[in-house]
Design an enzyme around this catalytic site. Structure first.
Site, PDB file in Angstrom:
ATOM      1  N   ARG A  60       0.880  -0.962  -0.012  1.00  0.00           N
ATOM      2  CA  ARG A  60      -0.073   0.145  -0.157  1.00  0.00           C
ATOM      3  C   ARG A  60       0.792   1.203   0.092  1.00  0.00           C
ATOM      4  O   ARG A  60       0.630   2.213  -0.659  1.00  0.00           O
ATOM      5  CB  ARG A  60      -0.887   0.092   1.328  1.00  0.00           C
ATOM      6  CG  ARG A  60      -1.708   1.331   1.121  1.00  0.00           C
ATOM      7  CD  ARG A  60      -2.923   1.279   2.088  1.00  0.00           C
ATOM      8  NE  ARG A  60      -2.776   0.260   3.307  1.00  0.00           N
ATOM      9  CZ  ARG A  60      -2.002   0.532   4.403  1.00  0.00           C
ATOM     10  NH1 ARG A  60      -1.507   1.589   4.587  1.00  0.00           N
ATOM     11  NH2 ARG A  60      -2.115  -0.386   5.400  1.00  0.00           N
ATOM     12  N   TYR A 112     -17.684  15.508 -14.411  1.00  0.00           N
ATOM     13  CA  TYR A 112     -17.939  14.160 -14.382  1.00  0.00           C
ATOM     14  C   TYR A 112     -19.021  13.905 -13.549  1.00  0.00           C
ATOM     15  O   TYR A 112     -18.949  14.154 -12.147  1.00  0.00           O
ATOM     16  CB  TYR A 112     -16.786  13.445 -14.233  1.00  0.00           C
ATOM     17  CG  TYR A 112     -16.996  11.908 -14.256  1.00  0.00           C
ATOM     18  CD1 TYR A 112     -17.193  11.381 -15.379  1.00  0.00           C
ATOM     19  CD2 TYR A 112     -16.893  11.073 -13.145  1.00  0.00           C
ATOM     20  CE1 TYR A 112     -17.551  10.047 -15.578  1.00  0.00           C
ATOM     21  CE2 TYR A 112     -17.153   9.859 -13.111  1.00  0.00           C
ATOM     22  CZ  TYR A 112     -17.491   9.273 -14.298  1.00  0.00           C
ATOM     23  OH  TYR A 112     -17.598   7.848 -14.420  1.00  0.00           O
ATOM     24  N   ASP A 184      -8.957  17.890 -13.866  1.00  0.00           N
ATOM     25  CA  ASP A 184      -9.067  16.523 -14.382  1.00  0.00           C
ATOM     26  C   ASP A 184      -8.737  16.464 -15.986  1.00  0.00           C
ATOM     27  O   ASP A 184      -9.601  17.177 -16.466  1.00  0.00           O
ATOM     28  CB  ASP A 184     -10.611  16.232 -14.018  1.00  0.00           C
ATOM     29  CG  ASP A 184     -11.107  14.820 -14.655  1.00  0.00           C
ATOM     30  OD1 ASP A 184     -10.331  14.337 -15.366  1.00  0.00           O
ATOM     31  OD2 ASP A 184     -12.025  14.391 -14.065  1.00  0.00           O
ATOM     32  N   LYS A 209      -9.376   5.533 -19.118  1.00  0.00           N
ATOM     33  CA  LYS A 209      -9.757   6.105 -20.407  1.00  0.00           C
ATOM     34  C   LYS A 209      -8.639   5.962 -21.055  1.00  0.00           C
ATOM     35  O   LYS A 209      -7.910   4.924 -21.599  1.00  0.00           O
ATOM     36  CB  LYS A 209     -10.310   7.344 -20.070  1.00  0.00           C
ATOM     37  CG  LYS A 209     -11.504   7.513 -19.159  1.00  0.00           C
ATOM     38  CD  LYS A 209     -12.632   6.663 -19.224  1.00  0.00           C
ATOM     39  CE  LYS A 209     -13.696   6.601 -18.119  1.00  0.00           C
ATOM     40  NZ  LYS A 209     -14.049   7.843 -17.421  1.00  0.00           N
TER      41      LYS A 209
HETATM   42  C1  LIG Z   1     -14.530   8.281 -15.925  1.00  0.00           C
HETATM   43  C2  LIG Z   1     -14.199   9.760 -15.682  1.00  0.00           C
HETATM   44  C3  LIG Z   1     -13.762   9.724 -14.170  1.00  0.00           C
HETATM   45  C4  LIG Z   1     -13.993   8.584 -13.306  1.00  0.00           C
HETATM   46  O1  LIG Z   1     -13.019   7.677 -13.191  1.00  0.00           O
HETATM   47  P1  LIG Z   1     -13.176   6.016 -13.274  1.00  0.00           P
HETATM   48  O2  LIG Z   1     -11.909   5.700 -13.435  1.00  0.00           O
HETATM   49  O3  LIG Z   1     -14.312   5.676 -13.825  1.00  0.00           O
HETATM   50  O4  LIG Z   1     -13.356   5.997 -11.488  1.00  0.00           O
HETATM   51  C5  LIG Z   1     -13.550  10.884 -13.897  1.00  0.00           C
HETATM   52  N1  LIG Z   1     -13.404  11.992 -14.642  1.00  0.00           N
HETATM   53  C6  LIG Z   1     -13.702  11.949 -15.969  1.00  0.00           C
HETATM   54  C7  LIG Z   1     -13.633  13.125 -16.798  1.00  0.00           C
HETATM   55  C8  LIG Z   1     -14.044  10.751 -16.526  1.00  0.00           C
HETATM   56  O5  LIG Z   1     -14.373  10.438 -17.750  1.00  0.00           O
END
Ligand SMILES: *Cc1c(COP(=O)(O)O)cnc(C)c1O
Length: 394
Positions: A60, A112, A184, A209
């Site tokens: 961890r 998001y 983000d 993603k």
């Molecule tokens: C998918 C997404 C998230 C969340 O991420 P996860 O990997 O699904 O927990 C946060 N911000 C954006 C812009 C996203 O597309």
């Protein structure tokens, strides 16, 4: 505490981004000649003797496979230190755990959905205050500051309407108020935009993603600058414990190595599909920052990014059935998520943004006829042919 960062940058100060993608990180920790960092399936590490200093002690707190991908991400985002989590939401949770009851955070009003859920259902009841503003409007951001404001949190390109906010302008205003800027960067990735270079303090990703890129892992990333913030995030990562497992860290490393060639293809395919959609008389509107070259969005994008990414949205003309359209597709996959090798399509009003009440959704500009497409790496002629046969059915 360990701070191994910018390893390649220090050794070869002229190494360029595309080289870092393929060769970044890579601690010299094995004697086999293996070109890749092994997957260290070890949750604990031996002490040579009691009290001896050890580089790793418990997974961890750190694992060599995870450390490697964390270092790669730190280098790519031009930060001091990277942190890998078990999902994007775990990374966002850790980032927002920097704040305490009474603190105020300005958030983008189009972030998001999962982040909104975390804010509304988890953080607000615990005493952290939030104001949602349209971050395209820098004056609105400025007006939202209170003496308790500790951070501005936003996405430079929003989902699903692809509206652009300026990292530079927001960072300037936030720093005048001694607030942190949290970005983000899931949609653009460091290949297209490096928010820390534009003034942000902390950049995060759903690496599920584009960074992972193959719809086969969930992962989250944070990269920070400055010793104090790096130490704080490290303590949160280690305390909360939602760390990325070594197997997933290895897949993330592998995905990142091809980010440049994937993103180039995503961009090229998106460009051709946008041209096709703009000429289609069943399409009311295409949403993508380059569609209106006279817009402020376009100017900001040109100034702060090297491209607008592989996600686009389009609206069918009134009365045309979005459900029938997506159900008629044969190649493009009906699924949420984005940034994958496969093209993924979804109808936000019924899928990704279903939780938002319809009046609010319409206010945000998300009609039932809006369709979001994450353009994949297939042959673009096949993608267009698939769209074309589905248009013929509505
Ligand atoms: C998918 C997404 C998230 C969340 O991420 P996860 O990997 O699904 O927990 C946060 N911000 C954006 C812009 C996203 O597309």
């Amino acid at each position: 505490m360990r701070m191994i960062i910018r390893k390649y940058l220090e050794v070869f100060c002229l190494v360029k981004f595309n080289t870092l993608l393929v060769r970044g990180g890579k601690p010299d920790d094995n004697h086999t000649g293996a070109v890749n960092v092994p997957i260290y399936n070890s949750s604990t590490f031996r002490y040579p003797k009691l009290g001896a200093p050890v580089r790793w002690d418990y997974e961890r707190s750190g694992n060599p496979t995870r450390d490697n991908v964390e270092n790669v991400c730190a280098e790519l985002e031009d930060g001091d230190r990277g942190f890998a989590f078990s999902s994007g939401m775990a990374a966002i949770h850790a980032a927002l755990s920097l704040f305490k009851p009474g603190d105020h955070i300005i958030i983008g009003d189009n972030i998001y959905g999962g982040t909104f859920r975390l804010v509304n259902d988890f953080l607000k009841p615990r005493g952290i205050k939030f104001t949602a503003v349209d971050t395209q409007n820098v004056n609105a951001v400025e007006n939202a500051f209170t003496p308790a404001t500790k951070a501005v949190y936003f996405e430079p390109i929003t989902n699903p309407l692809l509206k652009v906010s300026s990292v530079q302008e927001i960072s300037k205003v936030a720093h005048e108020h001694d607030a942190l800027v949290i970005v983000d960067n899931t949609f653009l990735t460091p290949y297209l935009q490096r928010p820390l270079d534009l003034g942000a303090d902390l950049v995060l990703h759903s690496a599920t993603k584009y960074l992972g890129g193959h719809s086969d892992i969930m992962a989250g990333i944070i990269v920070t600058k400055g010793q104090q913030l790096c130490d704080q995030v490290y303590n949160l990562q280690n305390s909360i414990g939602a760390v990325l497992a070594p197997q997933e860290a290895n897949l993330l490393r592998r995905g990142i190595q091809t980010l440049n060639i994937r993103m180039d293809r995503h961009l090229a395919n998106a460009k051709k599909i946008i041209k096709y959609l703009e000429a289609n008389d069943k399409v009311a509107r295409v949403y993508y920052p380059t569609v209106d070259k006279n817009s402020r969005d376009y100017r900001i994008m040109k100034r702060e990014a090297n491209g607008a990414g592989g996600v686009l949205s389009f609206e069918l003309k009134d009365g045309l059935d979005a459900a029938k359209f997506v159900n008629s597709l044969k190649l493009i996959i009906l699924a949420v998520s984005l940034g994958a090798a496969e093209s993924l399509i979804e109808v936000p009003a019924f899928m990704s943004h279903f939780e938002i009440p319809k009046p609010r959704r319409l206010e945000m500009g998300i009609k039932d006829e809006l369709i979001r497409l994450s353009v994949g790496l297939e042959d673009v002629d096949d993608l267009i042919a698939d769209l074309d046969q589905a248009f013929a059915k509505i």
